[in-house]
Write a protein that holds these residues in place. Structure first.
Motif, PDB file in Angstrom:
ATOM      1  N   THR A   1      87.999  39.029  75.969  1.00 12.77           N
ATOM      2  CA  THR A   1      88.208  38.097  74.847  1.00 12.77           C
ATOM      3  C   THR A   1      88.299  36.656  75.320  1.00 12.77           C
ATOM      4  OG1 THR A   1      90.584  38.415  75.006  1.00 12.77           O
ATOM      5  CG2 THR A   1      89.412  39.810  73.444  1.00 12.77           C
TER       6      THR A   1
ATOM      7  N   LEU B   1      84.889  34.740  73.861  1.00  9.65           N
ATOM      8  CA  LEU B   1      84.366  35.398  72.666  1.00  9.65           C
ATOM      9  C   LEU B   1      83.306  34.510  72.023  1.00  9.65           C
ATOM     10  CD1 LEU B   1      87.464  36.921  70.904  1.00  9.65           C
ATOM     11  CD2 LEU B   1      85.560  38.127  71.949  1.00  9.65           C
ATOM     12  N   SER B   2      82.318  35.183  71.458  1.00 11.90           N
ATOM     13  CA  SER B   2      81.261  34.430  70.778  1.00 11.90           C
ATOM     14  C   SER B   2      81.408  34.617  69.281  1.00 11.90           C
ATOM     15  CB  SER B   2      79.900  34.949  71.237  1.00 11.90           C
ATOM     16  OG  SER B   2      78.926  34.636  70.293  1.00 11.90           O
ATOM     17  N   THR B   3      81.306  33.497  68.572  1.00 12.26           N
ATOM     18  CA  THR B   3      81.334  33.605  67.109  1.00 12.26           C
ATOM     19  C   THR B   3      79.915  33.575  66.546  1.00 12.26           C
ATOM     20  OG1 THR B   3      81.604  31.234  66.977  1.00 12.26           O
ATOM     21  CG2 THR B   3      83.600  32.537  66.897  1.00 12.26           C
TER      22      THR B   3
END
Lengths: 276, 243
Positions: B40, B43-45
């Motif tokens: 985490t 993290l990619s949005t």
């Protein structure tokens, strides 16, 4: 004893710590990422919807523009066609006018040519007539044409009515210059003397008489002073002859038939009495 | 031959001791927390994301969905507790493939601790949702005569929860140990694979039972029985309890 209470307590604490740690490091970030992504996707979809709506609006605007353009083009095309029609009519009119003018000019030229031809014809006819008359007279009566013409002129002078003589006398008296006798041919001294005598008898002897020769004179012989003129002429004969020749030609060209056989006799006119 | 990893003691001082249960629990905690943290951390949005992130998202959303399906309206509130229960028990089973590893869930102390946590959490969530009075009145329904039976039921199901998990995990390890002495080749591998399956099933059962108890505490007691979902929840409880 299967249950070790210290271990139980420790494990409860461990578990609670694990719950807290996983909440902190696993669930929240992952759910946050998912929420953020969903938000982005929702935003993108909303954006796409907005763009689609905008595109639809623009498409309609362009369609309206296109329609307006088509309409305008049609209107302009109609205007241009109308203008071209008008222009064509004007050009046709102008061309027609030009053709008409040209025709009129050609007619005029033709008339002029005819006229000059007529003149030529009348002159040559006169000369021919003179030649024939001269020949005939010399053959038949052994007198010259010139002599005969002079005699006829003198006869006419003598045959004038009293009123005419008075009028002529007053006119010639008023004139300041000399009396002028013009002939198409040279007069002999005898003839000149005869004419001078005749004029002197009629008008008095105070006037000087001059003789002049004009080879192109249509009339054979004329007496003129101050605009008044007494003449013997074959112009009328020639005019009548020309009229008949014209009629003849016209009839021939119209009917292509033979020319009428009867020829009116040429009657000599009297004294051409004109003046202004 | 130890019946429980509690008996393997590395360090001892009075009441305090460091046995295999606690040590392996710490190890599991370390693996879980570090693994989560590492994945985490970046993290990619975006729509593009790493495979590990995908895996974690699947696990988290899967647990979330399960909690929701049982009938809890706001699954994210319970995700921390119930998800950790599942992950801890599942990881404890999964690591049995590592030689020398003793699952902490094979100790009755650990399962009892987890059951105690559930035992405490159920009324906590119930009270949080409905208030003390309303929650406690739930024990006297349908009549006051049912009060002792309700209390007995509450305690016995907690006990059952602890013993069920302990029995399954302990038996798995035990059977493996016994089979190794009888047929050292091939067969223990099959049993080990079966043990993994059993462990996963137990993890699911443990966490889903906890979920059902909490759902029952927050919903069934708070509202009059009115529609299908309640019966469905009860049915699920029944079916899970039987396994």
């Amino acid at each position: 004893m299967l249950i070790d209470w210290f271990t139980v307590i420790a494990q409860v604490i461990n578990f609670l710590i694990l719950v807290w740690l996983l909440k902190r490091f696993l669930y929240q970030p992952i759910l946050g990422a998912i929420d953020a992504r969903e938000k982005r996707i929702a935003a993108k979809i909303a954006d796409a919807d907005a763009k689609e709506a905008e595109a639809e609006k623009q498409r309609q605007a362009y369609q309206q523009k296109n329609e307006a353009f088509d309409q305008q083009r049609n209107t302009q095309m109609n205007e241009v066609l109308e203008a071209a029609k008008v222009e064509r009519a004007q050009l046709l009119d102008a061309t027609r006018q030009d053709a008409e003018d040209l025709r009129v000019r050609l007619e005029q030229a033709l008339r002029n040519e005819q006229h000059s031809l007529n003149e030529e014809l009348s002159r040559s006819t006169r000369e021919e007539v003179f030649a024939i008359a001269r020949k005939t007279l010399s053959d038949l009566a052994d007198i010259s044409l010139e002599q005969r013409m002079t005699e006829i002129f003198l006869d006419r002078l003598r045959e004038l009515s009293t009123a005419q003589i008075t009028e002529l006398t007053s006119a010639f008296k008023k004139s300041s210059g000399t009396l002028l006798v013009r002939t198409a041919f040279a007069l002999s001294a005898q003839q000149r003397a005869a004419i001078e005598t005749a004029i002197g008898e009629m008008l008095g002897k105070e006037k000087q008489i001059e003789f002049d020769t004009l080879p192109g004179l249509v009339s054979g012989i004329e007496l003129s002073a101050d605009g008044r003129k007494i003449a013997w002429s074959i112009a009328d004969y020639l005019g009548s002859l020309a009229q008949r020749v014209d009629d003849l030609l016209k009839n021939r060209s119209e009917t292509e038939g033979p020319a009428p056989a009867d020829m009116a006799t040429i009657t000599p006119e009297g004294v051409d009495h004109s003046g202004h | 031959m130890n019946l429980s990893p509690d008996n393997i003691i590395y360090w001892h001082m009075g009441f305090f001791k460091l046995n295999a249960t606690i040590v392996f629990t710490w190890g599991l905690m370390l693996v879980l927390v570090l693994g989560s943290k590492m994945i985490t951390r970046k993290l990619s949005t975006e729509l593009q994301r790493s495979r590990w992130q995908n895996l974690l998202e699947m696990i988290v959303t899967g647990i979330n969905q399960q909690i929701e399906e049982v009938g809890l309206k706001h699954p994210q509130k319970y995700l921390g507790f119930l998800g950790t229960l599942f992950l801890f028990v599942a990881m404890a089973s999964l690591f049995t493939i590592v030689p020398g590893y003793e699952p902490p869930t094979g100790s009755l102390s650990t399962t009892a601790a987890l059951a105690i946590c559930v035992f405490v959490a159920v009324p906590m969530f119930g009270i949080e949702e409905n208030g003390v009075g309303k929650y406690l009145r739930g024990y006297m329904k349908p009549t006051i005569i049912m009060l002792p039976f309700n209390i007995i039921s509450e305690i016995s199901r907690t006990l059952a929860l602890a013993v069920r998990l302990f029995g399954n995990m302990m038996s798995g390890t035990m059977i493996l140990a016994i089979l190794l002495t009888i047929t050292p080749f091939i067969f223990p591998i099959i049993m080990s694979a079966l043990g993994l399956l059993t462990g996963m099933v137990q993890a699911y059962i443990f966490s889903i039972l906890a979920t059902v108890y909490i759902a029952a505490a927050t919903r069934v007691r708070s509202t009059k029985p009115e529609n299908g979902p309640e019966e469905a929840t009860e049915d699920k409880t029944e079916s899970v309890s039987r396994s």
